[in-house]
Design an enzyme around this catalytic site. Structure first.
Site, PDB file in Angstrom:
ATOM      1  N   GLY A  11      -3.826   4.687  17.583  1.00  0.00           N
ATOM      2  CA  GLY A  11      -2.740   5.519  17.069  1.00  0.00           C
ATOM      3  C   GLY A  11      -3.253   6.418  15.958  1.00  0.00           C
ATOM      4  O   GLY A  11      -4.445   6.706  15.855  1.00  0.00           O
ATOM      5  N   LYS A  12      -2.339   6.865  15.085  1.00  0.00           N
ATOM      6  CA  LYS A  12      -2.713   7.781  14.012  1.00  0.00           C
ATOM      7  C   LYS A  12      -3.824   7.212  13.129  1.00  0.00           C
ATOM      8  O   LYS A  12      -4.743   7.939  12.728  1.00  0.00           O
ATOM      9  CB  LYS A  12      -1.488   8.094  13.146  1.00  0.00           C
ATOM     10  CG  LYS A  12      -0.431   8.936  13.833  1.00  0.00           C
ATOM     11  CD  LYS A  12       0.760   9.193  12.926  1.00  0.00           C
ATOM     12  CE  LYS A  12       1.579   7.949  12.665  1.00  0.00           C
ATOM     13  NZ  LYS A  12       2.833   8.220  11.919  1.00  0.00           N
ATOM     14  N   ASN A 100      -0.572  -3.630   9.819  1.00  0.00           N
ATOM     15  CA  ASN A 100       0.346  -4.048   8.756  1.00  0.00           C
ATOM     16  C   ASN A 100       1.024  -5.363   9.121  1.00  0.00           C
ATOM     17  O   ASN A 100       2.245  -5.441   9.231  1.00  0.00           O
ATOM     18  CB  ASN A 100       1.401  -2.972   8.494  1.00  0.00           C
ATOM     19  CG  ASN A 100       0.856  -1.818   7.685  1.00  0.00           C
ATOM     20  OD1 ASN A 100      -0.032  -2.003   6.854  1.00  0.00           O
ATOM     21  ND2 ASN A 100       1.368  -0.627   7.919  1.00  0.00           N
ATOM     22  N   SER A 126      -4.927   1.078   3.321  1.00  0.00           N
ATOM     23  CA  SER A 126      -4.068   2.035   2.654  1.00  0.00           C
ATOM     24  C   SER A 126      -4.734   3.406   2.624  1.00  0.00           C
ATOM     25  O   SER A 126      -5.951   3.512   2.651  1.00  0.00           O
ATOM     26  CB  SER A 126      -3.765   1.588   1.215  1.00  0.00           C
ATOM     27  OG  SER A 126      -2.868   2.485   0.589  1.00  0.00           O
ATOM     28  N   GLY A 127      -3.901   4.436   2.535  1.00  0.00           N
ATOM     29  CA  GLY A 127      -4.405   5.799   2.472  1.00  0.00           C
ATOM     30  C   GLY A 127      -3.870   6.682   3.576  1.00  0.00           C
ATOM     31  O   GLY A 127      -4.107   7.887   3.576  1.00  0.00           O
ATOM     32  N   LYS A 176      -1.860  -6.191   0.466  1.00  0.00           N
ATOM     33  CA  LYS A 176      -1.331  -4.940   1.013  1.00  0.00           C
ATOM     34  C   LYS A 176       0.194  -4.961   1.040  1.00  0.00           C
ATOM     35  O   LYS A 176       0.847  -3.937   0.816  1.00  0.00           O
ATOM     36  CB  LYS A 176      -1.886  -4.722   2.425  1.00  0.00           C
ATOM     37  CG  LYS A 176      -1.334  -3.483   3.151  1.00  0.00           C
ATOM     38  CD  LYS A 176      -1.596  -2.195   2.390  1.00  0.00           C
ATOM     39  CE  LYS A 176      -1.423  -0.946   3.231  1.00  0.00           C
ATOM     40  NZ  LYS A 176      -0.165  -0.799   3.920  1.00  0.00           N
ATOM     41  N   HIS A 179       1.340  -4.217  -2.392  1.00  0.00           N
ATOM     42  CA  HIS A 179       1.042  -2.787  -2.586  1.00  0.00           C
ATOM     43  C   HIS A 179       2.186  -1.935  -2.045  1.00  0.00           C
ATOM     44  O   HIS A 179       2.637  -0.994  -2.700  1.00  0.00           O
ATOM     45  CB  HIS A 179      -0.277  -2.467  -1.878  1.00  0.00           C
ATOM     46  CG  HIS A 179      -0.494  -1.028  -1.522  1.00  0.00           C
ATOM     47  ND1 HIS A 179       0.168  -0.405  -0.478  1.00  0.00           N
ATOM     48  CD2 HIS A 179      -1.324  -0.099  -2.036  1.00  0.00           C
ATOM     49  CE1 HIS A 179      -0.236   0.850  -0.393  1.00  0.00           C
ATOM     50  NE2 HIS A 179      -1.142   1.064  -1.322  1.00  0.00           N
ATOM     51  N   ASN A 180       2.663  -2.252  -0.855  1.00  0.00           N
ATOM     52  CA  ASN A 180       3.738  -1.458  -0.259  1.00  0.00           C
ATOM     53  C   ASN A 180       5.052  -1.625  -1.012  1.00  0.00           C
ATOM     54  O   ASN A 180       5.837  -0.687  -1.121  1.00  0.00           O
ATOM     55  CB  ASN A 180       3.917  -1.825   1.211  1.00  0.00           C
ATOM     56  CG  ASN A 180       2.903  -1.108   2.086  1.00  0.00           C
ATOM     57  OD1 ASN A 180       1.752  -0.923   1.698  1.00  0.00           O
ATOM     58  ND2 ASN A 180       3.317  -0.709   3.275  1.00  0.00           N
ATOM     59  N   GLU A 183       4.751   0.515  -3.966  1.00  0.00           N
ATOM     60  CA  GLU A 183       4.890   1.898  -3.477  1.00  0.00           C
ATOM     61  C   GLU A 183       6.364   2.291  -3.362  1.00  0.00           C
ATOM     62  O   GLU A 183       6.754   3.396  -3.747  1.00  0.00           O
ATOM     63  CB  GLU A 183       4.199   2.011  -2.126  1.00  0.00           C
ATOM     64  CG  GLU A 183       4.331   3.332  -1.412  1.00  0.00           C
ATOM     65  CD  GLU A 183       3.811   3.226   0.014  1.00  0.00           C
ATOM     66  OE1 GLU A 183       4.621   3.410   0.951  1.00  0.00           O
ATOM     67  OE2 GLU A 183       2.624   2.939   0.190  1.00  0.00           O
TER      68      GLU A 183
END
Length: 303
Positions: A11-12, A100, A126-127, A176, A179-180, A183
């Site tokens: 994917g992306k 994720n 991340s990024g 992570k 982190h989200n 965010e």
């Protein structure tokens, strides 16, 4: 280690990570249900596989396979289904889950694979797609011996000094997840502040505000930079951007774990509730959040 990897999920994020590895001379065997993206990567030197069995067969032992698919059922299907990796790998092979995934699920998967001798690492990435291509931030959990073995891989995928190891099953995905959650809170604060400025009696150029904030102010950040870029793309009214804000789950997971541990994360919880309420009450604050999600995650946010 040999510069060879199997990559599942193009994917992306996955596609850009493969492109980065190819640029660094890695032999990459890739699999995805989307034949078009496999053909696209084949033009860049990646080796397409027709199935998980085919992918494993095109790699030399001990094999390293990176799984980059959506959390939950897709991960288990790739690893544990009747035609999953567990049927074709053996003791000494390594599976990396870079998606994720919920950290408790990662702990369960690591334990389940432990009985087979197949090694497992969980990596929070991340990024966004841009970072996947130019250098990501990697939060790595698992056994230290596996981390040490795969350091060349992580170094090639990450931005300079952009990877850290945290010992233990599920720790990469736990870091992570938090982190989200953080965010969510940071984005909400930015959105509320810019909403306040937009509705003030002053005729402020919000793109200029974002610009000055990002020149050595205390709130200088990639998020402020992305907001300036969003204003440049859509105009400061963000007319084409939806005021309904989507979410992917990790902010909610952070809240649930905090409650389980009887801890308060008020800012993160309020920011999550705002996203839920925005489905019925879209707003300019929501537009800013959506615009930020478009910038760093390439999420579809236009009306």
């Amino acid at each position: 280690m040999k510069k060879e990897i199997g990559f599942i999920g193009l994917g992306k994020m996955g596609k850009n990570m493969v492109l980065r590895l190819r640029q660094r001379k890695w032999r990459a065997v890739v699999y995805d249900k989307n034949s078009r993206v496999k053909r696209e990567l084949a033009k860049k030197g990646a080796i397409p596989a027709d199935s998980l069995e085919d992918l494993v067969g095109k790699l030399t032992f001990p094999r390293v396979i990176w799984v980059m698919v959506p959390d939950g059922k897709p991960v288990d299907e790739v690893i544990f289904s009747k035609k999953g990796l567990i049927k074709f790998l053996k003791k000494g092979d390594i599976i990396i889950d870079g998606g994720n995934s919920f950290y408790l699920d990662s702990i369960k998967r690591a334990k389940k694979l432990g009985n087979t001798g197949i090694e497992f690492l969980d990596v929070g990435v991340s990024g966004g797609p841009g970072g996947a291509r130019t250098g990501a931030c990697l939060m790595i959990g698992g056994k230290k011996k596996n981390f040490e073995k795969l350091k060349p891989l992580f170094k090639d995928l990450a931005v300079k000094n952009g990877f850290q190891f945290f010992p233990g099953k599920g720790t990469g995905h736990f870091v992570k997840m938090v982190h989200n959650g953080i965010e969510y809170g940071m984005m909400q604060s930015i959105a509320e502040g810019f909403n306040l400025m937009k509705n003030s009696p002053f005729k402020l150029d919000l793109k200029k505000v974002a610009d000055i904030y990002n020149h050595s102010s205390v709130v200088e950040s990639r998020l402020i930079y992305w907001l300036k870029r969003a204003f440049k793309r859509h105009g400061q009214n963000l007319k084409a951007v939806s005021g309904k804000v989507s979410h992917t789950g990790e902010g909610e997971w952070t809240i649930k774990i905090a409650k389980k541990w009887k801890m308060k994360v008020r800012v993160i919880e309020d920011s999550f509730q705002f996203r839920l309420q925005s489905q019925k009450k879209p707003s300019y604050t929501g537009k800013i959040l959506s615009a930020l999600r478009e910038q760093f995650g390439h999420h579809e946010v236009t009306k």
